[in-house]
Design an enzyme around this catalytic site. Structure first.
Site, PDB file in Angstrom:
ATOM      1  CG  ASP A  71      -2.147  -0.900   1.001  1.00  0.00           C
ATOM      2  OD1 ASP A  71      -2.488  -1.155  -0.166  1.00  0.00           O
ATOM      3  OD2 ASP A  71      -2.738  -1.343   1.998  1.00  0.00           O
ATOM      4  N   GLY A  72       2.015   1.223   0.644  1.00  0.00           N
ATOM      5  CA  GLY A  72       2.898   2.387   0.611  1.00  0.00           C
ATOM      6  C   GLY A  72       3.329   2.724  -0.802  1.00  0.00           C
ATOM      7  NE  ARG A  76       8.330   6.929  -5.041  1.00  0.00           N
ATOM      8  CZ  ARG A  76       9.485   6.469  -5.496  1.00  0.00           C
ATOM      9  NH1 ARG A  76       9.695   5.162  -5.553  1.00  0.00           N
ATOM     10  NH2 ARG A  76      10.435   7.293  -5.902  1.00  0.00           N
ATOM     11  CG  ASP A 175      -1.647  10.186  21.624  1.00  0.00           C
ATOM     12  OD1 ASP A 175      -1.325  11.001  22.521  1.00  0.00           O
ATOM     13  OD2 ASP A 175      -1.576   8.950  21.772  1.00  0.00           O
TER      14      ASP A 175
END
EC number: 2.7.1.23
Length: 295
Positions: A71-72, A76, A175
């Site tokens: 998925d990264g 891209r 957070d």
């Protein structure tokens, strides 16, 4: 006119090299000219007739972006595909590969479909993001999966106020805050406790990250909504788009998120129900299902 396809590969996985080189050879043999990014060609020692720099215009003039990785790598590749307004097609050579259309055993068949232009195209919603500090525009960006605004350091919580459609909703010590598309609902937002949304749903999803508040539930908004997050003193933040593009966000900044003006186009070879994808990717137990005609 020469047909061209931009091939994007995970540059730091040696196991991808053999698959990438095979894809390049198949495209050339079929009369399609593949482009590869210079850094990937060097790191993977790939041989291709057209090596291009990795700027946002790398896919302009090509007919499709073919991604080999997880998925990264797909995210891209989405940067290039969106900039060129062409389809994106992924072969999962990573882990989950939720955005990928095909698995490794279908690599050669996938290339053949690309060569024959046997695929349909569906559009996926994006989000546009702007950051202003004391009224001055300091950043504009976009995301396919999500925008996440997170505290810049571990020691203290991020203090922020959430605004929906021009009205304040709640103040959180947290957070961070995620604003996701339906496509991104199975990514970071899912890990933070958000709901899974079918890609055909048009909406914005807001998910607080570890918020110290009674009202800190995920919110599903209309696609026309405007989400704003005001960063209060004294903790600065960091903004990530798809976990890839980041910018520092000082205190007293305002982050606005709206539906993206330009979608990402995904190539689909074998349409299948999103339910089946969820079952396959998350290995969900369905043993015992009988269906409507079951006895």
């Amino acid at each position: 006119m020469t047909r061209e396809v931009l091939v994007v590969s995970h540059p730091r996985r040696s196991v991808v090299r053999e698959s990438a080189q095979r894809v390049l050879e198949m495209l050339v043999a079929a009369g399609v000219s593949p482009r590869v990014l210079r850094d990937e060609a060097e790191l993977l020692d790939l041989s291709a007739p057209n090596v291009v720099t990795g700027d946002t215009d790398a896919a302009v003039g090509a007919e499709l972006v073919l991604v080999l990785g997880g998925d990264g790598s797909l995210l891209r590749g989405a940067e290039f595909a969106r900039s060129a307004d062409i389809p994106l097609l992924g072969v999962n050579l990573g882990h989950v590969g939720f955005l990928a259309e095909a698995e490794p055993d279908a690599l050669e068949a996938t290339v053949e479909h690309v060569v024959r232009k046997e695929y349909s195209v569906e559009e996926r919603m994006t989000v546009d993001v702007t950051v202003r500090h004391r009224g001055e525009l300091i950043y504009t960006g976009w995301a396919l999966n999500e925008m996440s605004l997170e505290k810049a350091g571990r020691a203290r919580m991020l203090e922020c106020v959430l605004e929906i459609d021009g009205r304040p909703l709640s103040r959180w010590g947290c957070d961070g805050v995620i604003c996701s598309t339906p496509t991104g609902s199975t990514a970071y937002a899912f890990s933070a406790g958000g709901p899974v949304m079918w890609p055909g749903v048009e909406s914005l999803l807001v998910v607080p990250i570890s918020a110290h508040a009674l009202f800190a539930r995920p919110l599903v908004l209309t696609p026309t909504s405007t989400v704003a997050i005001e960063v209060l003193p004294d903790v600065p933040a960091v903004l990530y788009c798809d976990g890839r593009r980041l910018v520092d966000v000082p205190e007293l900044s305002r982050v606005e998120v709206v539906r993206g003006r330009r979608p990402v186009r995904l190539a689909v070879i074998r349409p299948r129900p999103f339910t089946d994808r969820l079952v396959a990717k998350f290995d969900l137990p369905v043993v015992g299902w009988r269906g409507r005609s079951g006895r």
